[in-house]
Design a protein around this motif. Structure first.
Motif, mmCIF file in Angstrom:
data_model
loop_
_atom_site.group_PDB
_atom_site.id
_atom_site.type_symbol
_atom_site.label_atom_id
_atom_site.label_comp_id
_atom_site.label_asym_id
_atom_site.label_seq_id
_atom_site.Cartn_x
_atom_site.Cartn_y
_atom_site.Cartn_z
ATOM 1 N N LEU A 1 62.831 65.076 20.153
ATOM 2 C CA LEU A 1 63.886 65.764 20.893
ATOM 3 C C LEU A 1 63.916 67.265 20.614
ATOM 4 C CD1 LEU A 1 66.737 63.120 20.447
ATOM 5 C CD2 LEU A 1 65.381 63.548 22.492
ATOM 6 N N LEU A 2 62.857 67.760 19.986
ATOM 7 C CA LEU A 2 62.839 69.182 19.659
ATOM 8 C C LEU A 2 62.645 70.045 20.902
ATOM 9 C CD1 LEU A 2 60.770 69.258 16.336
ATOM 10 C CD2 LEU A 2 63.256 69.456 16.626
ATOM 11 N N PHE A 3 61.806 69.594 21.829
ATOM 12 C CA PHE A 3 61.614 70.342 23.074
ATOM 13 C C PHE A 3 62.414 69.677 24.180
ATOM 14 C CE2 PHE A 3 59.303 70.888 27.142
ATOM 15 C CZ PHE A 3 59.535 72.255 27.293
ATOM 16 N N PHE B 1 79.366 76.925 25.804
ATOM 17 C CA PHE B 1 78.573 75.766 26.226
ATOM 18 C C PHE B 1 77.476 75.444 25.218
ATOM 19 C CE2 PHE B 1 80.627 76.388 30.319
ATOM 20 C CZ PHE B 1 80.843 75.076 30.695
ATOM 21 N N GLY B 2 77.040 76.417 24.440
ATOM 22 C CA GLY B 2 76.118 76.106 23.361
ATOM 23 C C GLY B 2 76.746 75.157 22.357
ATOM 24 N N LEU B 3 78.006 75.410 22.015
ATOM 25 C CA LEU B 3 78.718 74.508 21.111
ATOM 26 C C LEU B 3 78.958 73.152 21.767
ATOM 27 C CD1 LEU B 3 81.358 77.008 19.647
ATOM 28 C CD2 LEU B 3 79.283 76.152 18.530
ATOM 29 N N LEU B 4 79.256 73.167 23.065
ATOM 30 C CA LEU B 4 79.509 71.911 23.763
ATOM 31 C C LEU B 4 78.237 71.060 23.821
ATOM 32 C CD1 LEU B 4 81.731 70.345 25.211
ATOM 33 C CD2 LEU B 4 81.017 71.425 27.354
ATOM 34 N N VAL B 5 77.088 71.685 23.992
ATOM 35 C CA VAL B 5 75.815 70.951 24.000
ATOM 36 C C VAL B 5 75.615 70.223 22.677
ATOM 37 C CG1 VAL B 5 73.313 71.270 23.914
ATOM 38 C CG2 VAL B 5 74.627 72.295 25.764
ATOM 39 N N VAL B 6 75.890 70.903 21.565
ATOM 40 C CA VAL B 6 75.753 70.266 20.253
ATOM 41 C C VAL B 6 76.756 69.120 20.111
ATOM 42 C CG1 VAL B 6 75.867 70.628 17.758
ATOM 43 C CG2 VAL B 6 74.859 72.382 19.223
ATOM 44 N N PRO C 1 67.451 73.494 17.619
ATOM 45 C CA PRO C 1 66.744 73.533 18.909
ATOM 46 C C PRO C 1 67.608 74.058 20.051
ATOM 47 C CG PRO C 1 66.327 71.459 17.788
ATOM 48 C CD PRO C 1 67.409 72.150 17.010
ATOM 49 N N ALA C 2 68.897 73.692 20.041
ATOM 50 C CA ALA C 2 69.789 74.193 21.095
ATOM 51 C C ALA C 2 69.912 75.707 21.030
ATOM 52 C CB ALA C 2 71.172 73.537 20.971
ATOM 53 N N PHE C 3 70.014 76.246 19.826
ATOM 54 C CA PHE C 3 70.098 77.699 19.663
ATOM 55 C C PHE C 3 68.829 78.380 20.167
ATOM 56 C CE2 PHE C 3 69.376 81.608 17.298
ATOM 57 C CZ PHE C 3 70.589 82.270 17.453
ATOM 58 N N LEU C 4 67.685 77.801 19.833
ATOM 59 C CA LEU C 4 66.420 78.393 20.266
ATOM 60 C C LEU C 4 66.277 78.325 21.778
ATOM 61 C CD1 LEU C 4 64.009 76.978 17.528
ATOM 62 C CD2 LEU C 4 65.002 79.260 17.648
#
Length: 577
Positions: free
Chosen positions: A242-244, A272-277, A303-306
């Motif tokens: 799930l890295l990519f 939304f970055g926080l919501l994705v996590v 990975p979400a941050f990248l």
């Protein structure tokens, strides 16, 4: 019922169950199909989506070149756009006092207007490059600088339809969302103006849509991998596989383009970055991972941050290629001069600001560098520009005033629209005016949302908050987080002139809240029960009300000719004047 944390691999293999975000048992096969389900008939879905989009495009292109004038801030963006496409960077132009430059351009003259020095602009360049594309194709005319915003505004409606359809699983509700957005006055007028805000709204909604697609992809991938990788409730769950995340990568690209249109998109990017996590944590929890929040923060947060932030930063810097290729122009003409000093001449704004004189732009006597050193020099000048423009936006404008400025607390209620063009005092018998002899006519273009959409949207947003918290329906959370992250940050800057049309980036989430509320009103059953009949009548009546409301305001959206009394019938409140 066995809880998600206590469910072992053996339990899942025996029962064929996993658990959703609410802790309810869900068949693994259903979870695998969740991210790639077929939403009704795709042909019908696309036909309906494109049909509504084409109607919206027709309305937005209808006489888009009128009025033949620079409306509101078009005077800045249209010129910067033309300059970018012809010189590679934004050039300054001859004095605009008395509308000299504007008059020449509207008369068809585009030469002899430009000074050799670079122009210091206050917003990024993505939207201006897109506006310039229309000018390149259709000429340096109102049609040229408005045609691309009209297309992007129509594509925003298409994305809204597909987005709502994905969240609800209903083509009907997707079409409802598209109609509500297509017949909102604020979205309509901004689609017919060469301003930057419609581009921010488009790329932002694309980014959020891709984040939701990533959520579906992630959960489907988890469902495929879990039986092979989780051996007990204390396992982390899948990591390397799930890295990519392709949809998250596309979302990051869209976020970079959104921020590259206006910086205001940075706040919803963070939200939304926080919501994705949080979605990742919910998925891991539903598959039996204990301490899922902490573990998701570690294995999914990076990975979400990248994918989101780092990719967005790279894309954002790439949008400044014109600047980087011509950085010597900025070094030469603006050396030793902070941007805040550069724009403060003759203005009462910002005179009490204490400037930081310890740092300054690279000096003009520095040699122009090439290759890697030139790139570093360009990035250095771009960094100074960002610092000074941030001071401009957050400090320099503090205390300034504008006729149409308004406080964000009233934006969602349409407390103060923005007049972008007006021709008043048209005498009876002139230009088709049929007013009484003791009156006159006028034309106006007003940046005003359709009240039925916005006022209903506020009520729906409150309902969405309760549904997200109380019913734990994540879809309503998208509407709440989207609206909050695009609206609340403006309260930090309410000491400077800001305008209600900035809330265009909030509008898609109000429409989403309305659509989800209508979906609940209709219910899931397709049988014509009394409850569903009542829901259909109420929802249908509301959509018709929106259409009638939009039609009523059509003349003040399109520069239509009105008698003074007809105009007053549409100006419902004194603050709308």
């Amino acid at each position: 019922m066995t809880t998600p944390a206590a469910a072992s691999e053996a339990d899942r293999r025996l029962t064929g169950l996993t658990f959703d975000d609410d802790g309810d048992a869900v068949p693994l096969a259903q979870e695998r199909a969740r991210g790639r389900r077929r939403l009704e008939d795709p042909f019908v879905g696309w036909t309906a989506s494109l049909g509504i989009t084409l109607v919206a495009l027709f309305l937005r292109l209808w006489k888009v070149g009128t009025p033949h004038a620079f409306e509101f801030d078009e005077t800045y963006y249209a010129k910067d756009a033309w300059s970018l496409w012809h010189f590679g960077y934004a050039r300054d132009y001859i004095s605009n006092d008395g509308g000299i430059a504007n008059k020449h351009i509207l008369d068809g003259q585009s030469t002899g207007l430009w000074k050799p020095n670079a122009s210091m602009v206050v917003h990024p360049e993505v939207g201006k490059w897109l506006i310039g594309l229309g000018e390149k194709l259709f000429g340096f005319t109102p049609l040229g600088w408005r045609v691309v915003p009209a297309i992007i505004g129509s594509l925003l409606i298409l994305v809204m339809i597909r987005f709502a359809r994905r969240l609800t699983g209903s083509t009907l509700l997707g079409c409802v969302a598209g109609v509500l957005l297509a017949f909102d006055g604020l979205e309509f007028v901004l689609s017919r103006l060469a301003l930057l805000d419609i581009f921010v709204a488009f790329f932002l909604l694309c980014a959020v849509h891709c984040a939701v697609l990533d959520r579906d992809w992630y959960r489907a991938k988890m469902a495929d991998l879990v039986p092979r990788q989780i051996r007990g409730p204390d396992e982390w769950g899948p990591v390397r596989a799930l890295l990519f995340r392709p949809w998250l990568l596309v979302s990051g690209i869209c976020w970079g383009l959104a921020v590259g249109s206006k910086w205001e998109a940075a706040y919803p990017l963070a939200a939304f970055g926080l919501l994705v996590v949080a979605w990742c944590a919910g998925a891991r929890r539903s598959f039996g991972v204990s301490f899922a929040g902490v573990r998701a923060l570690l294995v999914d947060g990076v990975p979400a941050f990248l994918h989101l932030v780092l990719v967005a930063v790279v894309v954002y810097i790439a949008t400044w290629t014109g600047w980087l290729m011509h950085s010597s122009q900025y070094v030469h003409y603006l050396s030793d001069t902070q941007y805040t000093h550069y724009v403060s001449g003759g203005s009462d704004c910002g005179k009490n600001i204490t400037y930081d004189n310890d740092r300054h732009w690279p000096t003009a006597d520095q040699p122009v560098k090439h290759g890697l050193a030139g790139m570093v020099q360009g990035l250095e000048s771009l960094a100074y520009y960002h610092r000074d423009v941030y001071v401009f936006h957050t400090h320099f404008l503090t205390g300034c005033s504008h006729t149409y400025a308004s406080q964000p607390r009233g934006w969602l209620l349409l407390n103060r629209p923005v007049g972008v063009d007006a021709q008043t005092g048209i005498k009876p018998g002139t230009d088709g005016c049929n007013a009484p002899a003791n009156s006159d006519c006028l034309r106006q273009v007003l940046l005003l949302g359709t009240p039925a959409v916005w006022w209903g949207g506020v009520a729906a947003l409150i309902y969405a908050l309760f549904m997200w918290i109380g019913a734990r329906d994540w879809r309503f959370g998208v509407a709440v987080v989207g609206a909050a992250s695009t609206w609340l940050p403006w309260f930090l800057y309410d000491g400077r002139p800001i305008f209600s049309f900035y809330s265009i980036i909030t509008l898609p989430f109000l429409v989403l809240a309305l659509t989800l509320a209508i979906g609940n009103l209709l219910g899931r059953s397709r049988e014509l029960t009394p409850r569903r009949t009542a829901g259909v009548v109420v929802a249908g009546s509301y959509v018709v009300l929106v259409l009638l409301n939009f039609a009523w305001f059509w003349p003040i959206y399109t520069d239509g000719l009105l008698t003074h009394s007809e105009w007053l019938q549409r100006i419902w409140f004194a603050r709308w004047i």
